[in-house]
Design an enzyme around this catalytic site. Structure first.
Site, PDB file in Angstrom:
ATOM      1  N   GLY A  58       0.856  -1.169   0.114  1.00 52.86           N
ATOM      2  CA  GLY A  58       0.057  -0.071   0.068  1.00 52.86           C
ATOM      3  C   GLY A  58       0.818   1.359   0.181  1.00 52.86           C
ATOM      4  O   GLY A  58       2.076   1.031  -0.355  1.00 52.86           O
ATOM      5  N   GLY A  59       0.154   2.312   0.210  1.00 53.57           N
ATOM      6  CA  GLY A  59       1.101   3.507   0.639  1.00 53.57           C
ATOM      7  C   GLY A  59       2.158   3.391   1.360  1.00 53.57           C
ATOM      8  O   GLY A  59       3.107   4.284   1.112  1.00 53.57           O
ATOM      9  N   GLY A 104      26.182  11.804 -28.982  1.00 58.63           N
ATOM     10  CA  GLY A 104      25.797  12.274 -27.834  1.00 58.63           C
ATOM     11  C   GLY A 104      25.952  11.609 -26.808  1.00 58.63           C
ATOM     12  O   GLY A 104      26.278  12.267 -25.396  1.00 58.63           O
ATOM     13  N   ALA A 105      26.061  10.316 -26.658  1.00 60.49           N
ATOM     14  CA  ALA A 105      26.639   9.560 -25.564  1.00 60.49           C
ATOM     15  C   ALA A 105      28.029  10.185 -25.103  1.00 60.49           C
ATOM     16  O   ALA A 105      28.368   9.867 -23.782  1.00 60.49           O
ATOM     17  CB  ALA A 105      26.482   8.068 -25.803  1.00 60.49           C
TER      18      ALA A 105
HETATM   19  C1  HXC Z   1      -3.539  -4.266  12.328  1.00 57.29           C
HETATM   20  C2  HXC Z   1      -2.535  -6.277  11.577  1.00 57.29           C
HETATM   21  C3  HXC Z   1      -2.190  -5.740  10.077  1.00 57.29           C
HETATM   22  C4  HXC Z   1      -2.892  -4.312   9.972  1.00 57.29           C
HETATM   23  C5  HXC Z   1      -1.631  -7.628  10.243  1.00 57.29           C
HETATM   24  N1  HXC Z   1      -2.171  -7.493  11.339  1.00 57.29           N
HETATM   25  N2  HXC Z   1      -1.651  -6.559   9.378  1.00 57.29           N
HETATM   26  N3  HXC Z   1      -3.184  -5.625  12.501  1.00 57.29           N
HETATM   27  N4  HXC Z   1      -3.175  -3.625  11.226  1.00 57.29           N
HETATM   28  N5  HXC Z   1      -2.596  -3.709   8.814  1.00 57.29           N
HETATM   29  C6  HXC Z   1      -2.003  -8.449  12.564  1.00 57.29           C
HETATM   30  C7  HXC Z   1      -2.912  -9.600  12.221  1.00 57.29           C
HETATM   31  O1  HXC Z   1      -4.210  -9.219  12.684  1.00 57.29           O
HETATM   32  C8  HXC Z   1      -2.203 -10.803  13.062  1.00 57.29           C
HETATM   33  O2  HXC Z   1      -2.572 -10.538  14.457  1.00 57.29           O
HETATM   34  C9  HXC Z   1      -0.816 -10.425  12.861  1.00 57.29           C
HETATM   35  O3  HXC Z   1      -0.754  -8.779  12.578  1.00 57.29           O
HETATM   36  C10 HXC Z   1       0.037 -11.233  11.671  1.00 57.29           C
HETATM   37  O4  HXC Z   1      -0.833 -11.228  10.784  1.00 57.29           O
HETATM   38  P1  HXC Z   1      -1.203 -12.506   9.930  1.00 57.29           P
HETATM   39  O5  HXC Z   1      -2.251 -12.182   8.925  1.00 57.29           O
HETATM   40  O6  HXC Z   1      -1.678 -13.592  10.600  1.00 57.29           O
HETATM   41  O7  HXC Z   1       0.115 -12.618   9.200  1.00 57.29           O
HETATM   42  P2  HXC Z   1       0.483 -13.188   7.787  1.00 57.29           P
HETATM   43  O8  HXC Z   1      -0.310 -14.520   7.488  1.00 57.29           O
HETATM   44  O9  HXC Z   1       2.034 -13.492   7.749  1.00 57.29           O
HETATM   45  O10 HXC Z   1       0.066 -12.358   6.675  1.00 57.29           O
HETATM   46  C11 HXC Z   1       0.620 -10.899   6.718  1.00 57.29           C
HETATM   47  C12 HXC Z   1      -0.050  -9.907   5.930  1.00 57.29           C
HETATM   48  C13 HXC Z   1      -1.674  -9.912   6.285  1.00 57.29           C
HETATM   49  C14 HXC Z   1       0.021 -10.231   4.359  1.00 57.29           C
HETATM   50  C15 HXC Z   1       0.453  -8.580   6.054  1.00 57.29           C
HETATM   51  O11 HXC Z   1      -1.573  -9.775   7.672  1.00 57.29           O
HETATM   52  C16 HXC Z   1      -2.156  -8.634   5.805  1.00 57.29           C
HETATM   53  O12 HXC Z   1      -2.983  -8.911   4.512  1.00 57.29           O
HETATM   54  N6  HXC Z   1      -2.523  -7.783   6.668  1.00 57.29           N
HETATM   55  C17 HXC Z   1      -3.408  -6.651   6.255  1.00 57.29           C
HETATM   56  C18 HXC Z   1      -2.633  -5.844   5.090  1.00 57.29           C
HETATM   57  C19 HXC Z   1      -3.416  -4.605   4.776  1.00 57.29           C
HETATM   58  O13 HXC Z   1      -4.320  -4.395   4.092  1.00 57.29           O
HETATM   59  N7  HXC Z   1      -3.030  -3.376   5.376  1.00 57.29           N
HETATM   60  C20 HXC Z   1      -3.491  -2.110   5.074  1.00 57.29           C
HETATM   61  C21 HXC Z   1      -3.009  -1.952   3.619  1.00 57.29           C
HETATM   62  S1  HXC Z   1      -3.340  -0.179   3.303  1.00 57.29           S
HETATM   63  P3  HXC Z   1      -2.549 -11.759  15.745  1.00 57.29           P
HETATM   64  O14 HXC Z   1      -2.960 -11.040  16.743  1.00 57.29           O
HETATM   65  O15 HXC Z   1      -3.281 -12.890  15.200  1.00 57.29           O
HETATM   66  O16 HXC Z   1      -1.027 -12.037  15.707  1.00 57.29           O
HETATM   67  C22 HXC Z   1      -1.929   0.652   3.893  1.00 57.29           C
HETATM   68  C23 HXC Z   1      -2.262   1.975   3.602  1.00 57.29           C
HETATM   69  C24 HXC Z   1      -0.988   2.773   4.001  1.00 57.29           C
HETATM   70  O17 HXC Z   1      -1.160   0.190   4.549  1.00 57.29           O
HETATM   71  C25 HXC Z   1      -1.121   4.322   3.445  1.00 57.29           C
HETATM   72  C26 HXC Z   1       0.135   5.082   3.746  1.00 57.29           C
HETATM   73  C27 HXC Z   1      -0.186   6.479   2.865  1.00 57.29           C
END
Ligand code: HXC
Length: 510
Positions: free
Chosen positions: A169-170, A404-405
């Site tokens: 993401g971002g 040019g290079a």
């Molecule tokens: C809160 C999160 C989290 C998140 C993971 N966890 N991502 N908690 N916010 N964004 C927590 C899970 O609940 C879990 O908690 C632990 O971290 C491990 O995650 P798992 O899913 O069990 O791990 P894994 O299977 O290895 O998968 C990892 C992952 C997946 C691919 C990163 O967790 C995932 O898809 N997370 C969400 C990603 C996402 O959509 N993020 C927002 C993106 S938008 P427990 O308690 O069970 O251990 C973004 C915008 C940024 O980031 C903008 C900036 C401008």
């Protein structure tokens, strides 16, 4: 009193345990180290000073008030690498998946502010599920605060990003604005939108690894500058790179002890250039023979192989090298190589790293794809970068420097300080055959005549002496003496001072 001291130790131990044994074991099972293990390997033994060990988030929604682990998913502080100061943050995937909350961001911002103020690089270790979902917009604000600091720190202190898990993401835009990005093979990925969203929107089916793994970003997109087998190798190589860099833009890179005579002669270089001008040779051989102890840290090794970029030392001083590579696309400049080299040249200039340019370039790569892709603008980036650079610039033309290079590759006309050529150099508008085919089109049916014309053109232009007569080449040097000549040139330039006209900032063709 003893109780109070004990409480501190208990609290510290709890904070250091991160997300607990089960999650630490899961992290290890994926072949990844924990945030703290990484910091320990990156920094000198016992040098880490931690900040904000007890910082906890302030979110209350989704039951978060009951779950407030100390440290909030990121380890921050400063320490040393071979005795030189560096600020570090390391995201802890075992705590809320290393996700970024308002307070997590504040911890990162604190060390970035200190790094800018105190003049030391920032190394960020990224291993995060992105924005802390429970916090919503507060997390987005946190990212933007980090982004703003990335921008302010750019060109002030070196910034290095290690991607050691997800970075999506971002969130990718913080590493994207740093100077170097390194990834770990098979356990890290970077993308703006993940495979599921890609599938929904474009119906393309890819795995996370295919979409944003280390191989994709070092070979295809050029987002990353290097990929390593595992965390340990990535951290060790980061330490190696760090040693080449200055701490900030007002200080030069450290001078390291060297055990290699600056006047070392390399007779083998006299036969490096093949007799046939169309036959390639490996420019890296020349780079390694110029470098102290053949120590070369290559940047973007797997991307745009027609140009080589990286750091070496001469007489213990860091030098950035940019070299055409005849082994790939005959060493042509194209969109990718121009972008790659331009960014590298700008890093060197921003951080007072002198630049050595090794030239064997037959020109810009022709083709519809290149023109449609904007080779004009991308090639201009490299030209611009060299032209604005005020650091010491030493150039050696080994063979071709056409069209040019020739101008682009740190020529005399772009304020090259020392422009050397080997006797095998050919500095001309184009190769003899191409030139004759244009100049003597009417004679093309007569093979003998054309061959004589080519010979005549070669005799007149396929050498360094026409350029040397004009002073565009300062001297024609023997290949075997290249290290000595280059070392003396850089030594003479240690006091160089050059300034560009005042401006708010330039407008490089982005
Ligand atoms: C809160 C999160 C989290 C998140 C993971 N966890 N991502 N908690 N916010 N964004 C927590 C899970 O609940 C879990 O908690 C632990 O971290 C491990 O995650 P798992 O899913 O069990 O791990 P894994 O299977 O290895 O998968 C990892 C992952 C997946 C691919 C990163 O967790 C995932 O898809 N997370 C969400 C990603 C996402 O959509 N993020 C927002 C993106 S938008 P427990 O308690 O069970 O251990 C973004 C915008 C940024 O980031 C903008 C900036 C401008």
């Amino acid at each position: 009193m003893a109780d109070i001291l004990q409480e501190l130790e208990t609290r510290r131990a709890a904070a250091r345990a991160g997300g607990g044994e089960r999650r630490v074991a899961a992290q290890h099972a994926k072949g990844k180290l924990t945030a703290r293990e990484r910091v320990e390997l990156l920094l000198d033994d016992g040098s880490f000073e931690e900040f904000d060990l007890f910082v906890a988030h302030r979110a209350v929604d989704f039951g978060m008030a009951a779950d407030r682990p100390a440290g909030d998913g990121v380890v921050t502080g400063w320490g040393t690498i071979n005795g030189r100061m560096v600020y570090v943050f390391s995201q802890d995937f075992t705590v809320f998946g290393g996700s970024l909350s308002e307070t997590h961001a504040q911890k990162i911002c604190k060390i970035m502010d200190m790094a800018i103020q105190n003049g030391a690089p920032v190394i960020g270790i990224n291993d995060s599920g992105g924005a802390r979902i429970q916090e919503g917009v507060a997390s987005l604000a946190g990212y933007a605060e980090v982004f703003q600091r990335n921008v302010l720190a750019s060109g002030v202190v070196p910034q290095i990003s290690l991607i050691m898990g997800p970075c999506a993401g971002g969130a990718v835009y913080s590493p994207a604005m740093t100077d170097f990005i390194f990834m770990v093979k098979d356990s890290s990925c970077m993308f703006v939108t993940g495979p599921d969203v890609v599938k929904t929107v474009t119906n393309e089916q890819v795995t996370a690894e295919e979409l944003g793994g280390a191989s994709t970003h070092t070979r295809r997109s050029s987002v990353a500058d290097g990929a390593y087998e595992n965390d340990v190798e990535a951290l060790a190589e980061t330490r190696r790179l760090f040693d080449f860099l200055p701490l900030h833009n007002r200080q030069k890179a450290p001078v390291r002890p060297f055990f290699d005579a600056p006047d070392r002669v390399e007779m083998s270089l006299d036969t490096l250039i093949p007799a046939n001008p169309n036959q390639p040779y490996d420019m890296k051989e020349l780079i390694l023979k110029i470098a102290d102890e053949s120590d070369f840290f290559e940047i973007q090794k797997d991307f745009a192989g027609n140009i080589v970029t990286g750091f070496l030392r001469i007489e213990g001083q860091t030098v950035g090298v940019v070299a055409n590579q005849p082994m790939v696309l005959a060493g042509c400049l194209d969109i990718d190589s121009s972008r790659k080299a331009a960014r590298f040249v700008r890093f060197c200039d921003a951080f007072e790293v002198p630049i050595l340019t090794l030239v064997d370039v037959p020109g810009f790569l022709p083709g519809v794809a290149q023109e449609y892709g904007g080779v004009i603008k991308h090639g201009a980036k490299l030209l611009f970068a060299y032209g604005e650079a005020t650091v010491p610039k030493v150039t050696v033309i080994t063979r071709k420097a056409y069209g040019g290079a020739y101008d682009v590759m740190s020529s005399k006309h772009l304020r090259g300080d020392f422009n050397y050529a080997w006797p095998t150099a050919e500095i001309a508008v184009m190769g003899a055959k191409g030139a004759v085919e244009i100049l003597y089109r009417s004679e093309l049916g007569d093979g003998q005549k054309i061959a004589a014309r080519v010979k005549d053109y070669e005799a007149r232009f396929a050498n360094p002496f026409v350029a040397a007569e004009r002073g565009f080449i300062d001297e024609v040097i023997m290949p075997h003496s290249t290290r000595r000549r280059v070392a003396r040139a850089f030594a003479s330039l240690r006091g160089k001072r050059q300034e560009n006209p005042w401006k708010k900032h330039d407008n490089i063709p982005l």
